[in-house]
Write a protein that holds these residues in place. Structure first.
Motif, PDB file in Angstrom:
ATOM      1  N   PHE A  51      25.520  50.154  86.317  1.00 47.95           N
ATOM      2  CA  PHE A  51      24.145  50.330  86.778  1.00 47.95           C
ATOM      3  C   PHE A  51      23.627  51.703  86.360  1.00 47.95           C
ATOM      4  CE2 PHE A  51      21.174  51.398  90.404  1.00 47.95           C
ATOM      5  CZ  PHE A  51      20.134  50.609  89.946  1.00 47.95           C
ATOM      6  N   GLU A  52      24.478  52.707  86.541  1.00 46.06           N
ATOM      7  CA  GLU A  52      24.064  54.063  86.182  1.00 46.06           C
ATOM      8  C   GLU A  52      23.764  54.162  84.687  1.00 46.06           C
ATOM      9  OE1 GLU A  52      26.826  57.220  87.098  1.00 46.06           O
ATOM     10  OE2 GLU A  52      25.134  58.598  87.375  1.00 46.06           O
ATOM     11  N   GLU A  53      24.605  53.523  83.900  1.00 47.72           N
ATOM     12  CA  GLU A  53      24.379  53.560  82.457  1.00 47.72           C
ATOM     13  C   GLU A  53      23.065  52.850  82.108  1.00 47.72           C
ATOM     14  OE1 GLU A  53      27.714  52.145  80.172  1.00 47.72           O
ATOM     15  OE2 GLU A  53      26.469  52.365  78.353  1.00 47.72           O
ATOM     16  N   GLY A  54      22.850  51.701  82.737  1.00 42.79           N
ATOM     17  CA  GLY A  54      21.624  50.941  82.475  1.00 42.79           C
ATOM     18  C   GLY A  54      20.359  51.695  82.857  1.00 42.79           C
ATOM     19  N   CYS A  55      20.490  52.571  83.846  1.00 47.96           N
ATOM     20  CA  CYS A  55      19.325  53.326  84.332  1.00 47.96           C
ATOM     21  C   CYS A  55      19.186  54.671  83.634  1.00 47.96           C
ATOM     22  CB  CYS A  55      19.460  53.585  85.835  1.00 47.96           C
ATOM     23  SG  CYS A  55      19.223  52.113  86.822  1.00 47.96           S
ATOM     24  N   GLY A  56      19.991  54.883  82.625  1.00 47.27           N
ATOM     25  CA  GLY A  56      20.054  56.199  81.971  1.00 47.27           C
ATOM     26  C   GLY A  56      18.696  56.677  81.469  1.00 47.27           C
ATOM     27  N   THR A  57      18.372  57.922  81.764  1.00 45.28           N
ATOM     28  CA  THR A  57      17.106  58.502  81.291  1.00 45.28           C
ATOM     29  C   THR A  57      17.367  59.874  80.661  1.00 45.28           C
ATOM     30  OG1 THR A  57      16.793  59.307  83.543  1.00 45.28           O
ATOM     31  CG2 THR A  57      15.513  57.364  82.903  1.00 45.28           C
ATOM     32  N   PRO A  58      18.206  59.899  79.599  1.00 44.39           N
ATOM     33  CA  PRO A  58      18.384  61.192  78.930  1.00 44.39           C
ATOM     34  C   PRO A  58      17.048  61.655  78.383  1.00 44.39           C
ATOM     35  CG  PRO A  58      19.301  59.398  77.608  1.00 44.39           C
ATOM     36  CD  PRO A  58      18.891  58.807  78.921  1.00 44.39           C
ATOM     37  N   VAL A  59      16.937  62.952  78.143  1.00 43.17           N
ATOM     38  CA  VAL A  59      15.629  63.507  77.793  1.00 43.17           C
ATOM     39  C   VAL A  59      15.045  62.855  76.533  1.00 43.17           C
ATOM     40  CG1 VAL A  59      16.508  65.507  76.524  1.00 43.17           C
ATOM     41  CG2 VAL A  59      14.305  65.646  77.719  1.00 43.17           C
ATOM     42  N   PRO A 300      14.307  52.030  80.754  1.00 46.29           N
ATOM     43  CA  PRO A 300      15.685  51.589  81.002  1.00 46.29           C
ATOM     44  C   PRO A 300      15.713  50.444  82.018  1.00 46.29           C
ATOM     45  CG  PRO A 300      15.237  53.645  82.150  1.00 46.29           C
ATOM     46  CD  PRO A 300      13.988  53.298  81.416  1.00 46.29           C
ATOM     47  N   ARG A 301      15.796  49.231  81.511  1.00 46.31           N
ATOM     48  CA  ARG A 301      15.696  48.064  82.382  1.00 46.31           C
ATOM     49  C   ARG A 301      17.080  47.425  82.567  1.00 46.31           C
ATOM     50  NH1 ARG A 301      12.245  42.513  81.742  1.00 46.31           N
ATOM     51  NH2 ARG A 301      11.234  42.656  83.772  1.00 46.31           N
ATOM     52  N   THR A 302      17.405  47.097  83.793  1.00 46.30           N
ATOM     53  CA  THR A 302      18.714  46.485  84.079  1.00 46.30           C
ATOM     54  C   THR A 302      18.524  45.028  84.497  1.00 46.30           C
ATOM     55  OG1 THR A 302      18.619  46.989  86.438  1.00 46.30           O
ATOM     56  CG2 THR A 302      19.511  48.711  85.005  1.00 46.30           C
ATOM     57  N   SER A 303      19.630  44.325  84.638  1.00 39.06           N
ATOM     58  CA  SER A 303      19.554  42.914  85.064  1.00 39.06           C
ATOM     59  C   SER A 303      18.919  42.816  86.462  1.00 39.06           C
ATOM     60  CB  SER A 303      20.940  42.285  85.070  1.00 39.06           C
ATOM     61  OG  SER A 303      21.780  43.028  85.928  1.00 39.06           O
ATOM     62  N   LYS A 402      25.330  56.960  96.216  1.00 37.28           N
ATOM     63  CA  LYS A 402      25.286  57.031  94.752  1.00 37.28           C
ATOM     64  C   LYS A 402      24.262  56.023  94.200  1.00 37.28           C
ATOM     65  CE  LYS A 402      26.558  58.100  90.590  1.00 37.28           C
ATOM     66  NZ  LYS A 402      26.127  59.367  90.018  1.00 37.28           N
ATOM     67  N   VAL A 403      24.272  54.804  94.746  1.00 35.63           N
ATOM     68  CA  VAL A 403      23.324  53.784  94.280  1.00 35.63           C
ATOM     69  C   VAL A 403      21.879  54.232  94.560  1.00 35.63           C
ATOM     70  CG1 VAL A 403      22.514  51.413  94.657  1.00 35.63           C
ATOM     71  CG2 VAL A 403      24.957  51.874  94.433  1.00 35.63           C
ATOM     72  N   CYS A 404      21.635  54.760  95.763  1.00 31.95           N
ATOM     73  CA  CYS A 404      20.286  55.246  96.099  1.00 31.95           C
ATOM     74  C   CYS A 404      19.876  56.345  95.124  1.00 31.95           C
ATOM     75  CB  CYS A 404      20.238  55.814  97.523  1.00 31.95           C
ATOM     76  SG  CYS A 404      20.647  54.622  98.790  1.00 31.95           S
ATOM     77  N   ASP A 405      20.825  57.209  94.807  1.00 32.22           N
ATOM     78  CA  ASP A 405      20.530  58.327  93.902  1.00 32.22           C
ATOM     79  C   ASP A 405      20.123  57.822  92.514  1.00 32.22           C
ATOM     80  OD1 ASP A 405      20.667  61.266  93.287  1.00 32.22           O
ATOM     81  OD2 ASP A 405      22.107  60.516  91.814  1.00 32.22           O
ATOM     82  N   SER A 408      16.541  56.280  92.663  1.00 31.30           N
ATOM     83  CA  SER A 408      15.511  57.272  92.904  1.00 31.30           C
ATOM     84  C   SER A 408      15.340  58.203  91.702  1.00 31.30           C
ATOM     85  CB  SER A 408      15.910  58.057  94.150  1.00 31.30           C
ATOM     86  OG  SER A 408      15.270  59.269  94.205  1.00 31.30           O
ATOM     87  N   ARG A 409      16.471  58.577  91.095  1.00 29.44           N
ATOM     88  CA  ARG A 409      16.426  59.507  89.957  1.00 29.44           C
ATOM     89  C   ARG A 409      15.715  58.869  88.771  1.00 29.44           C
ATOM     90  NH1 ARG A 409      19.963  61.329  85.747  1.00 29.44           N
ATOM     91  NH2 ARG A 409      19.738  63.580  85.468  1.00 29.44           N
ATOM     92  N   ARG A 410      16.021  57.619  88.495  1.00 26.24           N
ATOM     93  CA  ARG A 410      15.356  56.940  87.376  1.00 26.24           C
ATOM     94  C   ARG A 410      13.847  56.879  87.629  1.00 26.24           C
ATOM     95  NH1 ARG A 410      15.821  50.503  86.018  1.00 26.24           N
ATOM     96  NH2 ARG A 410      15.072  50.439  88.175  1.00 26.24           N
ATOM     97  N   ALA A 411      13.456  56.487  88.855  1.00 26.01           N
ATOM     98  CA  ALA A 411      12.031  56.355  89.183  1.00 26.01           C
ATOM     99  C   ALA A 411      11.317  57.684  88.999  1.00 26.01           C
ATOM    100  CB  ALA A 411      11.882  55.863  90.617  1.00 26.01           C
ATOM    101  N   ALA A 412      11.910  58.743  89.544  1.00 21.81           N
ATOM    102  CA  ALA A 412      11.268  60.058  89.493  1.00 21.81           C
ATOM    103  C   ALA A 412      11.132  60.545  88.053  1.00 21.81           C
ATOM    104  CB  ALA A 412      12.086  61.060  90.315  1.00 21.81           C
TER     105      ALA A 412
END
Ligand code: ADP
Ligand code: MG
Length: 508
Positions: A51-59, A300-303, A402-405, A408-412
Motif C-alpha cells: 500500500f505504501e509503495e502504491g501511494c508513493g509520492t516522491p518529489v 498514485p492510485r491503488t486497488s 502506519k496505514v493512517c499515515d 494522510s501523507r499522500r493526500a496532503a
C-alpha cells in the motif's frame, strides 16, 4: 530386584518419555503458533508495504502532477467540455481590500450547515469590527424538496436574523447588498446570476434545474418583504479568497479541504481563451477550478482507490477529491485495514465493523494518527469502540497508525502539488521568467487562503502539505504562505457584497 529395579527405571523412563513427548507437543504447538503468528505478521506487513509503495509520492512524481495540473488548467480555459477541470468563470473582478465600510449580510449554503451572517466593517485600517453568525443544519426534507420551500426557508431565516440584529443595534438595515455563498457548481452569467449545473452533497431539488439560483432567492426575499438585493453569488472557494484578500492583498488563490475539495485563483482575462473578448475592469477574473474532478495517470492510485470509486455513487467523477478530502480518507484507511484483517487475521475474527463502508470517519482516523501516548491508547479506544475490535496489541495499533499515515501523507502531498500547479500557472513558482525585474527565482510574496474542517482540524496533514511544498519548490517556498481562514466562505461573500457595492473598487 534387578527386574523390579528395571521395572522402576521403566516406569520412570515411561514418565520421562511421556513428559518429553508432552513437552515436544507443547513446543511444537508453540513453534507452530509462532510460525503462524509470524506468517500473519508477514502478510500484514506485506500488505502495508504494498500500500505504501502504491501511494508513493516522491518529489519527481509530484512535479509530474504539478505539470499535469497546469496542462489541464490550460485545457479548461481553452474550451468548455471535454476537460477534467471546468475552470468556471465567476465574474468576480474585484476583491475586498480592507477599506470597505458598513453593515453587510450574507447567506452561506452548501455544506452540511446553513449560515446567516452579518459583518460590520469600519473602513480603512479598522478590519472587521463585529461579526454575527447563526449556523443551523439544513432540514433533511428540504434538501430534496422544491425551490420555493428551500429558498422560502432561507429567506425566512434571514428575515428573522435581520430583525433581531436591527433590534439589538436599534437601527435599520443600512445596506441592501446581500452576499450569497452557494457551494455547488454553477454556470454563472454575471457576478449575481447563474444556473445550477448539478446538485451534490445529498441535495436534489429537481425544479431548480435550468433556473437562475439568484432569481429563486430574490423571489423568496420579496415574498418575505425583505428589501435586499443579491449583489454577489459565489462558491465557498471564492468566499474564502475574498476573506483572505481582505486581510492580506497578496492572496491570489484559495483552497477548500473539507468534506470535499476545490480551489479558485485569480487569472488574467486574456488567458481565458474560451471567453475571448471578455472584458473586466481589472483585466483579471477569479476562476473556480472545480479541482476535485482533476485527474492524471501520474496520480498514485491503488486497488483500494479503484474499488472505492466503483462502489461510489459518482463513479469516475471527482478522482482527485476521492484521494484527498474528508469524505474519503477514513474510508480508504478502512478498506486497507479490512483487507489486512481478512488476509492476516492480526485483528482476530473479522466479525467486526471493519467490513462496513464508511465505518471509520476521517476525524477518527486523524485522532488515531495523532495519538502521541506511548501505548497508543486512543488507537485502542477507537478501534474498540468504533470498529468493535477489542484489545489489539501494541504492535497492531502501530500498524493502524502506519496505514493512517500513508493515507494522510499522500493526500496532503497531492494538495501541495495542486497548489504548486496553480502557482506555476500564474508564474509564481519561480520557474518562469521574472516579470517584476527581480532575478529569476526571487518572487513576490504569495498567499494562498485555505479553509475546511480537514485542514483546520488535522495538524499532521497541514505539516505534510508544507513539507511537500518545500520539497517541490525549494527556496521559492519561502515566499509562499498558506493561511487558514475560519468561516471564510460566508464572511467573504458579505465582504464581496461590500466591495461590489462600494464606489471605490479594488480591481485585482
Ligand atoms: P463542509 O465541507 O461540509 O463545508 P467542513 O469544512 O467543516 O464542512 O469540513 C468537514 C469535513 O472535514 C468532515 O467531513 C471531516 O471529514 C473533516 N474533518 C473535520 N474535522 C476533522 C479533523 N479534526 N481531522 C480530520 N478531518 C476532519
Ligand atoms: Mg464548507
Amino acid at each position: 530386584m534387578g527386574g523390579g529395579g528395571g521395572g522402576g527405571r521403566g516406569v520412570w523412563f515411561g514418565v520421562a518419555a511421556g513428559c518429553a513427548a508432552a513437552a515436544c507437543v507443547i513446543a511444537a504447538a508453540l513453534v507452530s503458533r509462532r510460525v503462524k503468528s509470524h506468517r500473519r505478521w508477514q502478510r500484514a506487513a506485506e500488505l502495508v508495504a504494498e500500500f505504501e509503495e502504491g501511494c508513493g509520492t516522491p518529489v519527481g512524481r509530484l512535479k509530474q502532477v504539478v505539470d499535469a495540473m497546469v496542462v489541464e488548467m490550460h485545457a479548461g480555459l481553452a474550451s468548455d467540455g471535454g476537460c477534467k477541470l471546468k475552470m468556471l468563470l465567476t465574474y468576480v473582478d474585484s476583491l475586498p481590500h480592507g477599506s470597505e465600510k458598513g453593515i453587510y449580510y450574507a447567506l452561506d449554503l452548501g455544506g452540511t450547515n446553513f449560515r446567516v451572517l452579518q459583518v460590520q466593517l469600519g473602513g480603512k485600517g479598522s478590519n472587521i469590527l463585529k461579526q454575527k453568525v447563526e449556523k443551523q443544519p439544513i432540514p433533511q426534507e428540504l434538501m430534496t424538496s422544491t425551490c420555493e420551500k428551500m429558498f422560502g426557508f432561507i429567506a425566512s431565516k434571514l428575515k428573522q436574523f435581520v430583525e433581531e440584529d436591527e433590534e439589538s443595534r436599534e437601527g435599520t438595515i443600512e445596506t441592501r447588498a446581500l452576499g450569497f455563498t452557494f457551494s455547488f457548481p454553477v454556470k454563472q452569467s454575471s457576478v449575481s446570476s447563474g444556473v445550477l449545473m448539478k446538485w451534490t452533497k445529498g441535495f436534489s431539488i429537481e425544479d431548480a434545474a435550468d433556473r437562475d439560483i439568484v432569481a429563486c432567492l430574490q423571489e423568496a426575499l420579496t415574498k418575505e418583504g425583505l428589501n435586499m438585493q443579491v449583489a454577489v453569488l459565489v462558491n465557498d472557494t471564492v468566499g474564502t479568497l475574498a476573506l483572505g484578500h481582505y486581510h492580506d492583498q497578496d492572496t491570489v488563490a484559495a483552497v477548500i479541504i473539507g468534506t470535499g475539495t476545490n480551489a479558485c485563483y485569480v487569472e488574467r482575462t486574456d488567458a481565458i481563451i474560451k471567453y475571448q473578448g471578455l472584458l473586466t475592469n481589472s483585466g483579471s477574473m477569479v476562476i473556480n477550478m472545480e479541482w476535485g474532478n482533476f485527474w492524471t495517470s501520474h496520480l498514485p492510485r491503488t486497488s483500494y482507490d479503484v474499488e472505492l470509486d466503483e462502489d461510489s455513487l459518482n463513479r469516475t467523477d471527482q478522482g482527485f477529491e476521492k484521494m484527498i478530502s474528508g469524505m474519503y480518507l477514513g474510508e480508504i484507511a478502512r478498506r486497507v485495514l479490512f483487507r489486512i484483517a481478512v488476509e492476516s487475521e492480526v485483528f482476530g475474527d473479522v466479525g467486526s465493523k471493519l467490513s462496513q463502508p464508511f465505518a471509520l470517519s476521517t476525524p477518527l482516523m486523524a485522532t488515531m494518527h495523532e495519538d502521541e501516548s506511548a501505548d497508543l491508547r486512543e488507537v485502542k479506544r477507537i478501534v474498540e469502540q468504533t470498529l468493535q475490535i477489542p484489545d489489539i496489541p501494541l504492535k497492531t495499533r502501530r500498524l493502524v497508525v502506519k496505514v493512517c499515515d500513508i493515507v494522510s501523507r499522500r493526500a496532503a502531498r497531492l494538495v501541495a502539488a495542486g497548489i504548486v500547479g496553480i502557482l506555476k500557472k500564474i508564474g509564481r513558482d519561480g520557474s518562469g521568467p521574472s516579470t517584476s525585474g527581480r532575478p529569476k527565482g526571487q518572487l513576490m510574496r504569495t498567499v494562498v487562503a485555505v479553509e475546511g474542517g480537514l485542514y483546520e482540524g488535522y495538524s499532521m496533514f497541514r505539516d505534510y502539505v508544507d513539507e511537500a511544498i518545500v520539497e517541490i519548490l525549494g527556496d521559492v517556498a519561502q515566499n509562499i504562505f498558506l493561511k487558514t481562514t475560519v468561516d471564510g466562505s460566508g464572511t467573504g461573500a458579505a465582504l464581496l457584497a461590500a466591495a461590489h457595492s462600494s464606489n471605490r473598487k479594488s480591481y485585482i
